[in-house]
Design an enzyme around this catalytic site. Structure first.
Site, PDB file in Angstrom:
ATOM      1  CB  CYS A  86      -0.965  -0.047   1.181  1.00  9.07           C
ATOM      2  SG  CYS A  86      -2.318   1.121   1.018  1.00  9.07           S
ATOM      3  CG  HIS A 203      -3.298  -3.571   3.496  1.00 11.20           C
ATOM      4  ND1 HIS A 203      -2.275  -2.901   4.138  1.00 11.20           N
ATOM      5  CD2 HIS A 203      -4.032  -2.626   2.861  1.00 11.20           C
ATOM      6  CE1 HIS A 203      -2.386  -1.603   3.890  1.00 11.20           C
ATOM      7  NE2 HIS A 203      -3.436  -1.404   3.123  1.00 11.20           N
ATOM      8  CD  GLU A 205      -0.531  -5.465   5.973  1.00  7.81           C
ATOM      9  OE1 GLU A 205      -0.423  -6.068   4.892  1.00  7.81           O
ATOM     10  OE2 GLU A 205      -0.873  -4.263   6.059  1.00  7.81           O
TER      11      GLU A 205
END
Lengths: 234, 87
Positions: A86, A203, A205
Protein backbone atom coordinates in the site's frame (compact mmCIF):
# COMPACT_ATOMS: atom_id res chain seq x y z
CA UNK A 1 15.43 -15.63 8.30
CA UNK A 2 14.88 -12.13 9.60
CA UNK A 3 12.29 -9.59 8.51
CA UNK A 4 12.61 -5.86 9.07
CA UNK A 5 9.57 -3.58 9.20
CA UNK A 6 10.26 0.10 8.59
CA UNK A 7 8.34 2.67 10.63
CA UNK A 8 7.90 6.01 8.92
CA UNK A 9 6.06 8.86 10.65
CA UNK A 10 2.47 7.97 9.78
CA UNK A 11 2.95 4.24 9.12
CA UNK A 12 -0.02 2.38 10.61
CA UNK A 13 0.27 -1.22 9.39
CA UNK A 14 3.72 -1.71 10.89
CA UNK A 15 2.52 -3.75 13.87
CA UNK A 16 0.30 -5.93 11.65
CA UNK A 17 3.25 -6.86 9.47
CA UNK A 18 5.45 -7.41 12.53
CA UNK A 19 2.85 -9.69 14.15
CA UNK A 20 2.43 -11.83 11.04
CA UNK A 21 6.19 -12.28 10.69
CA UNK A 22 6.63 -13.12 14.36
CA UNK A 23 3.50 -15.01 15.40
CA UNK A 24 1.99 -16.41 12.22
CA UNK A 25 5.01 -17.51 10.21
CA UNK A 26 7.30 -17.60 13.27
CA UNK A 27 10.35 -15.77 11.97
CA UNK A 28 12.71 -13.22 13.46
CA UNK A 29 11.54 -9.68 12.93
CA UNK A 30 12.75 -6.26 13.93
CA UNK A 31 11.36 -2.74 13.61
CA UNK A 32 13.53 -0.30 11.66
CA UNK A 33 13.17 3.45 12.22
CA UNK A 34 13.04 5.83 9.26
CA UNK A 35 16.11 7.67 10.57
CA UNK A 36 18.16 4.48 10.93
CA UNK A 37 21.17 4.15 8.69
CA UNK A 38 21.37 0.36 8.83
CA UNK A 39 18.99 -2.45 7.96
CA UNK A 40 20.22 -4.55 10.92
CA UNK A 41 21.10 -7.54 8.73
CA UNK A 42 17.47 -8.17 7.81
CA UNK A 43 16.91 -10.57 4.90
CA UNK A 44 13.63 -9.03 3.81
CA UNK A 45 12.56 -5.43 4.40
CA UNK A 46 8.87 -4.52 4.54
CA UNK A 47 7.64 -0.98 3.87
CA UNK A 48 4.23 -1.09 5.57
CA UNK A 49 0.99 0.67 4.79
CA UNK A 50 -0.15 3.92 6.30
CA UNK A 51 0.14 7.61 5.53
CA UNK A 52 3.85 8.38 5.71
CA UNK A 53 4.42 12.10 6.22
CA UNK A 54 0.65 12.62 6.06
CA UNK A 55 0.63 11.78 2.34
CA UNK A 56 1.64 15.41 1.85
CA UNK A 57 2.65 16.53 -1.65
CA UNK A 58 2.11 13.04 -3.16
CA UNK A 59 1.82 9.67 -1.46
CA UNK A 60 5.33 8.42 -0.69
CA UNK A 61 7.01 11.54 -2.09
CA UNK A 62 8.61 12.66 1.16
CA UNK A 63 9.31 9.23 2.64
CA UNK A 64 11.66 8.46 -0.23
CA UNK A 65 14.14 10.98 1.22
CA UNK A 66 14.29 9.26 4.65
CA UNK A 67 17.77 8.18 5.76
CA UNK A 68 16.76 4.53 5.71
CA UNK A 69 15.62 4.70 2.09
CA UNK A 70 19.23 5.14 0.91
CA UNK A 71 19.99 1.81 2.58
CA UNK A 72 16.85 0.22 1.12
CA UNK A 73 17.93 1.31 -2.37
CA UNK A 74 21.43 -0.16 -1.93
CA UNK A 75 19.91 -3.32 -0.46
CA UNK A 76 17.52 -3.69 -3.41
CA UNK A 77 20.37 -3.03 -5.84
CA UNK A 78 22.33 -5.88 -4.24
CA UNK A 79 19.39 -8.26 -4.64
CA UNK A 80 17.88 -7.94 -1.14
CA UNK A 81 14.17 -8.67 -0.81
CA UNK A 82 11.96 -5.58 -0.43
CA UNK A 83 8.18 -5.64 -0.06
CA UNK A 84 6.09 -2.47 -0.23
CA UNK A 85 2.48 -2.77 0.87
CA UNK A 86 0.00 0.00 0.00
CA UNK A 87 1.79 3.19 1.11
CA UNK A 88 4.96 1.09 0.97
CA UNK A 89 4.34 0.52 -2.75
CA UNK A 90 3.68 4.24 -3.21
CA UNK A 91 7.09 4.94 -1.62
CA UNK A 92 8.80 2.36 -3.88
CA UNK A 93 7.23 4.02 -6.94
CA UNK A 94 8.38 7.48 -5.86
CA UNK A 95 11.84 6.13 -5.10
CA UNK A 96 12.04 4.62 -8.58
CA UNK A 97 12.54 1.07 -7.28
CA UNK A 98 9.39 0.11 -9.17
CA UNK A 99 8.03 1.72 -12.37
CA UNK A 100 4.81 3.73 -12.69
CA UNK A 101 2.84 6.03 -10.40
CA UNK A 102 -0.37 6.15 -8.39
CA UNK A 103 -3.33 8.35 -9.25
CA UNK A 104 -6.39 9.05 -7.14
CA UNK A 105 -9.00 6.24 -7.25
CA UNK A 106 -11.50 6.91 -10.04
CA UNK A 107 -14.25 7.10 -7.39
CA UNK A 108 -12.19 9.72 -5.50
CA UNK A 109 -13.05 7.74 -2.37
CA UNK A 110 -11.06 5.94 0.27
CA UNK A 111 -11.90 2.28 -0.37
CA UNK A 112 -11.54 -0.28 2.41
CA UNK A 113 -12.84 -3.75 1.54
CA UNK A 114 -11.90 -7.29 0.63
CA UNK A 115 -11.02 -7.77 -3.03
CA UNK A 116 -9.82 -10.70 -5.07
CA UNK A 117 -6.51 -10.75 -6.87
CA UNK A 118 -5.17 -13.28 -9.32
CA UNK A 119 -1.58 -14.48 -9.14
CA UNK A 120 -0.19 -13.58 -12.55
CA UNK A 121 3.40 -14.61 -11.90
CA UNK A 122 4.23 -17.38 -9.45
CA UNK A 123 7.95 -17.37 -10.30
CA UNK A 124 8.94 -14.77 -7.73
CA UNK A 125 10.35 -14.96 -4.20
CA UNK A 126 6.96 -13.66 -3.02
CA UNK A 127 4.57 -16.02 -4.81
CA UNK A 128 6.47 -19.30 -5.25
CA UNK A 129 3.99 -21.22 -3.08
CA UNK A 130 1.08 -19.99 -5.21
CA UNK A 131 0.14 -21.18 -8.68
CA UNK A 132 -0.55 -19.05 -11.72
CA UNK A 133 -4.21 -18.10 -11.81
CA UNK A 134 -4.71 -18.68 -8.08
CA UNK A 135 -7.26 -16.26 -6.62
CA UNK A 136 -6.39 -14.64 -3.29
CA UNK A 137 -8.87 -12.79 -1.09
CA UNK A 138 -7.05 -9.84 0.49
CA UNK A 139 -8.33 -6.40 1.56
CA UNK A 140 -7.40 -3.01 0.11
CA UNK A 141 -7.52 0.29 2.02
CA UNK A 142 -6.47 3.34 0.01
CA UNK A 143 -7.42 6.54 -1.80
CA UNK A 144 -4.52 6.60 -4.25
CA UNK A 145 -4.33 3.10 -5.70
CA UNK A 146 -5.11 3.80 -9.33
CA UNK A 147 -1.95 2.46 -10.94
CA UNK A 148 -0.70 4.32 -13.99
CA UNK A 149 2.18 3.73 -16.38
CA UNK A 150 2.86 4.76 -19.97
CA UNK A 151 1.83 2.36 -22.73
CA UNK A 152 5.48 1.62 -23.38
CA UNK A 153 6.01 0.97 -19.67
CA UNK A 154 3.03 -1.39 -19.56
CA UNK A 155 4.42 -3.34 -22.49
CA UNK A 156 7.73 -3.68 -20.69
CA UNK A 157 5.96 -4.94 -17.54
CA UNK A 158 4.14 -7.55 -19.62
CA UNK A 159 7.24 -8.62 -21.56
CA UNK A 160 9.31 -9.03 -18.41
CA UNK A 161 6.45 -10.68 -16.52
CA UNK A 162 6.64 -8.06 -13.79
CA UNK A 163 2.89 -8.02 -13.20
CA UNK A 164 2.45 -10.21 -10.12
CA UNK A 165 -1.19 -9.59 -9.10
CA UNK A 166 -4.29 -8.36 -10.96
CA UNK A 167 -7.69 -7.46 -9.54
CA UNK A 168 -10.26 -10.10 -10.47
CA UNK A 169 -13.66 -11.43 -9.40
CA UNK A 170 -13.94 -14.36 -7.01
CA UNK A 171 -13.67 -16.80 -9.92
CA UNK A 172 -10.53 -15.21 -11.33
CA UNK A 173 -12.25 -13.23 -14.08
CA UNK A 174 -10.33 -10.06 -14.89
CA UNK A 175 -13.19 -7.61 -15.39
CA UNK A 176 -13.81 -3.89 -15.17
CA UNK A 177 -16.27 -4.48 -12.32
CA UNK A 178 -13.60 -6.29 -10.33
CA UNK A 179 -11.24 -3.32 -10.64
CA UNK A 180 -11.82 -1.29 -7.46
CA UNK A 181 -9.81 1.83 -8.25
CA UNK A 182 -9.33 2.22 -11.99
CA UNK A 183 -5.85 0.69 -12.12
CA UNK A 184 -4.46 0.23 -15.59
CA UNK A 185 -4.74 -3.42 -16.75
CA UNK A 186 -6.26 -4.27 -13.32
CA UNK A 187 -2.75 -4.13 -11.84
CA UNK A 188 -2.68 -4.79 -8.08
CA UNK A 189 0.98 -5.69 -7.63
CA UNK A 190 4.24 -5.58 -9.59
CA UNK A 191 7.87 -6.54 -9.14
CA UNK A 192 11.09 -5.17 -10.58
CA UNK A 193 12.95 -6.84 -13.42
CA UNK A 194 15.27 -8.68 -11.04
CA UNK A 195 12.24 -10.02 -9.10
CA UNK A 196 13.58 -8.99 -5.69
CA UNK A 197 11.31 -5.96 -5.12
CA UNK A 198 7.54 -6.42 -4.82
CA UNK A 199 4.92 -3.72 -4.41
CA UNK A 200 1.21 -4.41 -3.90
CA UNK A 201 -1.79 -2.31 -2.91
CA UNK A 202 -3.74 -5.09 -1.12
CA UNK A 203 -2.74 -5.83 2.48
CA UNK A 204 -1.57 -9.45 2.95
CA UNK A 205 -0.72 -8.68 6.60
CA UNK A 206 -4.42 -8.03 7.25
CA UNK A 207 -5.42 -11.40 5.80
CA UNK A 208 -3.04 -13.95 7.30
CA UNK A 209 -5.26 -15.43 10.03
CA UNK A 210 -8.69 -17.01 9.58
CA UNK A 211 -10.14 -14.90 12.39
CA UNK A 212 -9.54 -11.86 10.14
CA UNK A 213 -11.63 -13.31 7.31
CA UNK A 214 -8.89 -14.74 5.10
CA UNK A 215 -5.55 -16.49 5.40
CA UNK A 216 -4.58 -15.94 1.78
CA UNK A 217 -2.07 -13.22 2.60
CA UNK A 218 0.00 -15.78 4.47
CA UNK A 219 1.01 -17.41 1.17
CA UNK A 220 3.09 -14.35 0.38
CA UNK A 221 4.99 -14.36 3.67
CA UNK A 222 5.44 -18.14 3.50
CA UNK A 223 6.72 -17.90 -0.06
CA UNK A 224 9.42 -15.51 1.15
CA UNK A 225 10.47 -17.95 3.88
CA UNK A 226 10.37 -20.83 1.39
CA UNK A 227 12.59 -18.86 -0.98
CA UNK A 228 15.19 -18.53 1.76
CA UNK A 229 14.93 -22.12 2.94
CA UNK A 230 15.45 -23.35 -0.61
CA UNK A 231 18.67 -21.36 -0.85
CA UNK A 232 17.15 -18.37 -2.66
CA UNK A 233 15.94 -20.49 -5.57
CA UNK A 234 12.47 -19.99 -6.95
CA UNK B 1 18.79 44.52 5.33
CA UNK B 2 21.39 44.24 2.61
CA UNK B 3 20.34 43.67 -0.95
CA UNK B 4 21.86 40.15 -0.93
CA UNK B 5 19.41 39.10 1.81
CA UNK B 6 16.30 40.02 -0.12
CA UNK B 7 14.20 36.97 -0.88
CA UNK B 8 13.43 36.00 -4.43
CA UNK B 9 10.09 34.40 -5.15
CA UNK B 10 9.02 31.69 -7.53
CA UNK B 11 5.61 30.32 -8.43
CA UNK B 12 5.51 26.70 -9.60
CA UNK B 13 2.54 25.24 -11.46
CA UNK B 14 2.18 21.45 -11.51
CA UNK B 15 -0.29 19.72 -13.80
CA UNK B 16 -1.02 16.14 -14.75
CA UNK B 17 0.42 15.29 -18.16
CA UNK B 18 -1.96 15.26 -21.09
CA UNK B 19 -3.55 11.85 -21.39
CA UNK B 20 -3.20 11.05 -17.69
CA UNK B 21 -6.59 10.47 -16.14
CA UNK B 22 -7.61 13.27 -13.75
CA UNK B 23 -10.54 11.97 -11.68
CA UNK B 24 -10.77 15.24 -9.72
CA UNK B 25 -10.83 17.35 -12.86
CA UNK B 26 -13.51 15.24 -14.52
CA UNK B 27 -15.65 15.30 -11.36
CA UNK B 28 -15.44 19.10 -11.28
CA UNK B 29 -16.30 19.24 -14.98
CA UNK B 30 -19.42 17.11 -14.42
CA UNK B 31 -20.39 19.21 -11.38
CA UNK B 32 -20.20 22.37 -13.49
CA UNK B 33 -22.43 20.79 -16.13
CA UNK B 34 -24.92 19.78 -13.44
CA UNK B 35 -24.88 23.35 -12.12
CA UNK B 36 -26.07 24.47 -15.54
CA UNK B 37 -22.81 25.82 -16.99
CA UNK B 38 -22.98 24.77 -20.60
CA UNK B 39 -20.00 24.17 -22.82
CA UNK B 40 -17.49 23.32 -20.07
CA UNK B 41 -15.68 20.61 -21.99
CA UNK B 42 -12.70 19.80 -19.81
CA UNK B 43 -11.26 20.63 -16.39
CA UNK B 44 -7.75 19.62 -15.36
CA UNK B 45 -6.71 20.03 -11.73
CA UNK B 46 -3.23 20.94 -10.56
CA UNK B 47 -1.13 22.42 -7.78
CA UNK B 48 0.56 25.76 -7.20
CA UNK B 49 3.61 26.29 -4.99
CA UNK B 50 4.91 29.70 -3.94
CA UNK B 51 8.55 29.56 -2.92
CA UNK B 52 10.58 32.31 -1.24
CA UNK B 53 14.32 31.76 -1.39
CA UNK B 54 17.71 33.35 -0.90
CA UNK B 55 19.79 33.73 -3.99
CA UNK B 56 23.09 32.47 -2.67
CA UNK B 57 23.05 28.80 -3.62
CA UNK B 58 25.68 29.24 -6.29
CA UNK B 59 22.98 28.48 -8.81
CA UNK B 60 20.87 30.68 -10.99
CA UNK B 61 17.30 30.98 -9.63
CA UNK B 62 15.98 29.16 -12.71
CA UNK B 63 18.38 26.25 -12.16
CA UNK B 64 17.54 26.02 -8.48
CA UNK B 65 13.77 26.00 -8.96
CA UNK B 66 13.99 23.57 -11.88
CA UNK B 67 16.03 21.18 -9.73
CA UNK B 68 13.52 21.42 -6.87
CA UNK B 69 10.69 20.70 -9.31
CA UNK B 70 12.44 17.63 -10.67
CA UNK B 71 13.63 16.24 -7.34
CA UNK B 72 10.59 16.78 -5.14
CA UNK B 73 7.65 18.81 -6.38
CA UNK B 74 6.69 16.63 -9.33
CA UNK B 75 6.54 12.99 -10.31
CA UNK B 76 7.68 12.90 -13.94
CA UNK B 77 5.69 9.74 -14.65
CA UNK B 78 2.39 11.61 -14.35
CA UNK B 79 3.10 15.32 -13.93
CA UNK B 80 4.55 18.28 -15.81
CA UNK B 81 5.45 21.72 -14.52
CA UNK B 82 6.34 25.25 -15.36
CA UNK B 83 7.37 28.15 -13.17
CA UNK B 84 7.90 31.88 -13.01
CA UNK B 85 10.58 33.72 -11.07
CA UNK B 86 9.18 36.96 -9.67
CA UNK B 87 11.91 39.57 -9.68
Amino acid sequence: MKFGVIIFPGSNCDYDAYMVAKNVIKQDVEFLWHQDTSLSNCDCVILPGGFSYGDYLRTGAIAKFSSIMKKVMDFAQDGGLVVGICNGLQILLEAGLLPGAMLRNTSLRFICKFVHIEVENENTPFTNLCHKGQVLKIPIAHTDGNYFISEEGLNRLKQNQQIVFRYCDQFGGITQEANPNGSLYNIAGICNEKRNVLGMMPHPERASESILGSEDGKHIFQSIVNFFEKGKQI
Amino acid sequence: MGKENRLARAVVYVKLKDGVLDPQGSTIQRALENMGYQGIKDVRSGKVFEIAFQQNHGKKPEELIDEICRKLLTNPVIEKYNFEILK
